[in-house]
Every structure is written in structure tokens, then in C-alpha cells.
Design a protein around this motif. Structure first.
Motif, PDB file in Angstrom:
ATOM      1  N   GLU A 125       2.283  -0.660   9.224  1.00  0.00           N
ATOM      2  CA  GLU A 125       2.753   0.504   9.856  1.00  0.00           C
ATOM      3  C   GLU A 125       3.184   1.660   9.043  1.00  0.00           C
ATOM      4  O   GLU A 125       3.594   2.740   9.341  1.00  0.00           O
ATOM      5  CB  GLU A 125       3.828   0.246  10.901  1.00  0.00           C
ATOM      6  CG  GLU A 125       3.417  -0.821  11.919  1.00  0.00           C
ATOM      7  CD  GLU A 125       4.784  -1.317  12.955  1.00  0.00           C
ATOM      8  OE1 GLU A 125       5.842  -0.825  12.372  1.00  0.00           O
ATOM      9  OE2 GLU A 125       4.677  -2.146  13.816  1.00  0.00           O
ATOM     10  N   GLU A 126       2.925   1.396   7.905  1.00  0.00           N
ATOM     11  CA  GLU A 126       3.127   2.498   6.955  1.00  0.00           C
ATOM     12  C   GLU A 126       2.085   2.504   5.617  1.00  0.00           C
ATOM     13  O   GLU A 126       1.094   1.659   5.802  1.00  0.00           O
ATOM     14  CB  GLU A 126       4.593   2.576   6.173  1.00  0.00           C
ATOM     15  CG  GLU A 126       5.587   2.606   7.149  1.00  0.00           C
ATOM     16  CD  GLU A 126       5.713   4.046   7.706  1.00  0.00           C
ATOM     17  OE1 GLU A 126       5.236   4.854   6.744  1.00  0.00           O
ATOM     18  OE2 GLU A 126       6.579   4.388   8.550  1.00  0.00           O
ATOM     19  N   VAL A 127       2.071   3.363   4.973  1.00  0.00           N
ATOM     20  CA  VAL A 127       1.136   3.716   3.795  1.00  0.00           C
ATOM     21  C   VAL A 127       1.083   2.166   3.044  1.00  0.00           C
ATOM     22  O   VAL A 127       2.148   1.474   2.643  1.00  0.00           O
ATOM     23  CB  VAL A 127       1.646   4.626   2.604  1.00  0.00           C
ATOM     24  CG1 VAL A 127       0.841   4.484   1.485  1.00  0.00           C
ATOM     25  CG2 VAL A 127       1.672   6.047   3.359  1.00  0.00           C
ATOM     26  N   ILE A 128      -0.252   1.829   2.795  1.00  0.00           N
ATOM     27  CA  ILE A 128      -0.251   0.619   1.703  1.00  0.00           C
ATOM     28  C   ILE A 128      -0.316   0.948   0.269  1.00  0.00           C
ATOM     29  O   ILE A 128      -1.482   1.732  -0.144  1.00  0.00           O
ATOM     30  CB  ILE A 128      -1.677  -0.074   2.331  1.00  0.00           C
ATOM     31  CG1 ILE A 128      -1.632  -0.424   3.819  1.00  0.00           C
ATOM     32  CG2 ILE A 128      -1.764  -1.253   1.443  1.00  0.00           C
ATOM     33  CD1 ILE A 128      -2.732  -1.108   4.461  1.00  0.00           C
ATOM     34  N   ASN A 129       0.352   0.514  -0.359  1.00  0.00           N
ATOM     35  CA  ASN A 129       0.605   0.878  -2.047  1.00  0.00           C
ATOM     36  C   ASN A 129      -0.294   0.050  -2.772  1.00  0.00           C
ATOM     37  O   ASN A 129      -0.898   0.593  -3.749  1.00  0.00           O
ATOM     38  CB  ASN A 129       1.941   0.754  -2.352  1.00  0.00           C
ATOM     39  CG  ASN A 129       2.865   1.814  -1.673  1.00  0.00           C
ATOM     40  OD1 ASN A 129       2.559   2.923  -1.751  1.00  0.00           O
ATOM     41  ND2 ASN A 129       4.102   1.265  -0.989  1.00  0.00           N
ATOM     42  N   CYS A 130      -0.423  -1.373  -2.583  1.00  0.00           N
ATOM     43  CA  CYS A 130      -0.904  -2.156  -3.633  1.00  0.00           C
ATOM     44  C   CYS A 130      -1.871  -3.154  -2.901  1.00  0.00           C
ATOM     45  O   CYS A 130      -1.800  -3.606  -1.677  1.00  0.00           O
ATOM     46  CB  CYS A 130      -0.078  -2.737  -4.240  1.00  0.00           C
ATOM     47  SG  CYS A 130       1.303  -3.440  -3.493  1.00  0.00           S
ATOM     48  N   LEU A 131      -2.635  -3.696  -3.527  1.00  0.00           N
ATOM     49  CA  LEU A 131      -3.622  -4.782  -3.269  1.00  0.00           C
ATOM     50  C   LEU A 131      -3.980  -5.800  -4.166  1.00  0.00           C
ATOM     51  O   LEU A 131      -4.143  -5.545  -5.545  1.00  0.00           O
ATOM     52  CB  LEU A 131      -4.957  -4.056  -2.721  1.00  0.00           C
ATOM     53  CG  LEU A 131      -5.954  -5.022  -1.932  1.00  0.00           C
ATOM     54  CD1 LEU A 131      -5.184  -5.227  -0.234  1.00  0.00           C
ATOM     55  CD2 LEU A 131      -7.371  -3.881  -1.704  1.00  0.00           C
ATOM     56  N   ASP A 132      -3.990  -7.194  -3.823  1.00  0.00           N
ATOM     57  CA  ASP A 132      -4.320  -8.201  -4.683  1.00  0.00           C
ATOM     58  C   ASP A 132      -5.261  -9.241  -4.003  1.00  0.00           C
ATOM     59  O   ASP A 132      -5.533  -9.190  -2.737  1.00  0.00           O
ATOM     60  CB  ASP A 132      -3.159  -8.954  -5.516  1.00  0.00           C
ATOM     61  CG  ASP A 132      -3.600  -9.872  -6.566  1.00  0.00           C
ATOM     62  OD1 ASP A 132      -4.555  -9.386  -7.241  1.00  0.00           O
ATOM     63  OD2 ASP A 132      -2.948 -10.702  -6.980  1.00  0.00           O
TER      64      ASP A 132
END
Length: 355
Positions: A125-132
Motif C-alpha cells: 500500500e506504499e512505495v516499495i523500497n527494496c527487493l531480494d
């Protein structure tokens, strides 16, 4: 030689003839300055080359761009679909799919050959900052968002498998090689270690005094690397039955700067060196064991946001964005520290210039 109309990469080489130590340094930051050419308004993130030597960059409000690392370093692919800035990227384990995390609150998967989006994963529901991405077993994605949740995704499905509530915005996340532990960092300054199955905090790593900006596990899976807005990079012992105080070493020399970007740090392929971007417009490289600062590499005119070592021993490129990208090939002596290796550097930075 000045080139206009599209981003380019170039190779920077330090002294000596041993080319076994190659790093891909990527510096990225949004920029709202209008440009009167085909370049996008903001370049946010890039990912180290895949095993097939194909670097990937992405921009705000425009497509992800694929580049070749040899020859003229031409751009050979573009992928469109996100509505806002792409903030993190990951390659699939077979290098056939690219995963992206965006400020439009979605994760997406992309076919590398066709450039088509395979799936759009909605749930945050908000900005997605990171991914792995998981290192073995079933391929899973982890996402960290300002909504305070860690998303767990099966790339074959649109919906998330589950969400873990961390109570604070998540700015960094990584998964252990075995897949049994999740490491997350956020604005509470702590690194939480989660049991992936029970979704409970096993223990907490305390020592940073400001927001955690990146997390990465060493190649031997025994040490966690963290970066923070407190202008320190730290290592932590994450082996089973480690001492209660798991803090190992603190690396200084890479100030965050006033802009407080989510600056990332990374390991080299052997776990012998650590690199990070800095708010003083440099790339900083340390010896992981001794903590000695080996190189502080200048060249940019703005914050260096992301740095990656090459996974291979071939030369890599250096990215940036500018209204008149500069494509050059030059040698420079990095200092301080002994000149014992060649580093092929590629960066994307706030100064919007290709170096």
C-alpha cells in the motif's frame, strides 16, 4: 568524446595488470531537472550484470534499459510498464527474468528476451523500497515497503504468499541462502532477523543509530553487511550459536550526506572486499577482514547511491545520466591504499553524467 541523445557507459581502469578484481559501481538518484533530449528525468537504480554480462538500469517514470558491457556498450532493450520510479531490480537465478520494485506500489516480472511484462504483483500500500530473491530451492521474492510490511511472493502468481508486519517502514531486506531467515532494516535503526516459517523475530542486531539503507549477506553466508544513514557500514556475525554481541566491524569513510538517500553497500564475489557509495560523491572500497580503506574513488559531482562488484572477471561499465553523456576511456590512480588491482567501474549518479 561527447555523445548526446541517450545514456552511455564507459570503462575506468585503475593501475596494475591484474584484472581479477572487477567492480560495477552504480550511483543513482532522482533528479527533477528537465532535459531536452531522449533521456529520462530520473535514474533510480541499476543491477549488476547477469551471468551473461547484461547490465540493467532503470529510471523514474520511464522504462528499464538493458545494456551490453562490451564493444560500444549499446542499449539493446527497453521494458515499459511501471507508472512511477523503479527503486530496485533483481535477476532471476537463470537470468531469463528480471524482477522490479517500484514506487507505484507494485512488483513486476519481465521476460528478458521479449521485454514483455509477465506479471504485476499487487499488495503493498506504499512505495516499495527494496527487493531480494531466494538463492536456492523454490524461487521466491521478498519486498520491503514503506507500509511496514515484508512481502513474500511466488513469481508464478500475482498475489503475495504472505506479508510480515514489521511495524516500521522497511528500507532494506535480504534472505539467507538457506531461506530460513529474513533480515530486515528500517527507520527504527535496528536489523531484525526473522524466522521465515514462523514469521517471528529471532534476534535483533543493534548498533546503527539511523535508518538502515541496505543489507547483503556475504558469499559464504556467515556475515551480514549493512549500511546506514549514520554514515557507517557494518558487518555482523550471523552464524548459528554466534556470541550474543554479533557486531564484527565498523567501516568509516562513506558519509551519507544531507540528501539521505538509500545508499547501498555490497560484497565482492569472494567476500574479501566491501564497497559503498557515498554522499561526498565518491566510491569507497574496504578490505573486509582488516577494515582498511583501500580506495576512495572520485569522479562524480553528486551522491553515489549504489555500488556493485562484478560477478565475473570481465570489464564492466559505468553508468550515469546527462543531457550530454560523456563517453570516455581513461586511467586513474585511486587512493589511498595500494594499487594492486584493476577495477572496471560503472556508475549512475546524481550528476547525470556517464563516467
Amino acid at each position: 568524446m561527447e555523445l548526446t541523445g541517450k545514456p552511455h557507459r564507459c570503462f575506468f581502469e585503475s593501475s596494475q595488470a591484474d584484472c581479477s578484481k572487477d567492480i560495477l559501481e552504480k550511483s543513482l538518484q532522482p533528479d527533477s531537472t528537465p532535459q531536452v533530449n531522449t533521456l529520462p528525468l530520473a535514474l533510480w537504480t541499476a543491477r549488476s550484470v547477469s551471468p551473461t554480462h547484461l547490465p540493467l538500469t532503470s529510471y523514474a517514470n520511464v522504462p528499464k534499459v538493458l545494456w551490453k558491457t562490451y564493444g560500444q556498450c549499446e542499449n539493446y532493450g527497453v521494458m515499459t510498464g511501471h507508472k512511477q520510479a523503479i527503486l530496485d531490480l533483481q535477476w532471476s537465478r537463470d537470468s531469463e527474468v528480471i524482477f522490479s520494485a517500484s514506487a507505484d506500489m507494485s512488483v513486476a516480472s519481465w521476460n528478458l528476451e521479449t521485454g514483455m511484462r509477465l506479471r504485476k504483483h499487487i499488495g503493498h500500500e506504499e512505495v516499495i523500497n527494496c527487493l531480494d530473491i531466494s538463492k536456492r530451492g523454490q524461487e521466491l521474492l521478498l519486498s520491503g515497503s514503506d507500509d511496514g510490511y515484508i512481502g513474500i511472493w511466488d513469481p508464478r502468481q500475482k498475489a503475495a504468499i504472505d506479508f510480515i508486519d514489521t511495524e516500521f517502514p522497511v528500507t532494506a531486506v535480504t534472505l539467507s541462502e538457506a531461506g530460513n531467515e529474513i533480515y530486515s532494516g528500517g527507520i527504527d535503526n535496528d536489523i531484525k532477523v526473522w524466522d521465515a516459517r514462523k514469521q517471528e523475530v529471532i534476534y535483533t542486531l543493534r548498533g546503527h543509530t539511523d535508518t538502515i539503507t541496505s543489507l547483503e549477506i556475504s558469499p559464504d553466508s556467515q556475515i551480514l553487511l549493512s549500511n546506514s544513514h549514520d554514515s557507517t557500514v557494518r558487518t555482523w556475525d550471523i552464524r548459528p550459536f554466534a556470541p550474543v554481541d554479533r557486531s564484527m566491524r565498523t567501516y568509516d569513510g562513506a558519509p551519507t550526506g544531507l540528501e539521505k538517500n538509500l545508499i547501498r553497500a555490497s560484497w565482492d564475489a569472494k567476500g574479501e572486499k566491501i564497497c559503498a557509495g557515498a554522499g561526498d560523491r565518491t566510491v569507497v572500497i574496504w578490505d573486509a577482514q582488516s577494515g582498511k580503506l583501500l580506495y576512495k574513488l572520485p569522479g562524480h559531482n553528486a551522491v553515489v547511491n549504489d555500488v556493485r562488484f562484478s560477478p565475473s572477471e570481465g570489464p564492466i561499465s559505468k553508468f550515469n545520466r546527462s543531457s550530454t553523456p560523456n563517453f570516455s576511456d581513461q586511467r586513474f590512480q585511486s587512493s589511498p591504499g595500494p594499487q594492486t588491482a584493476n577495477f572496471y567501474l560503472a556508475n549512475l549518479a546524481s550528476d547525470r553524467k556517464t563516467r
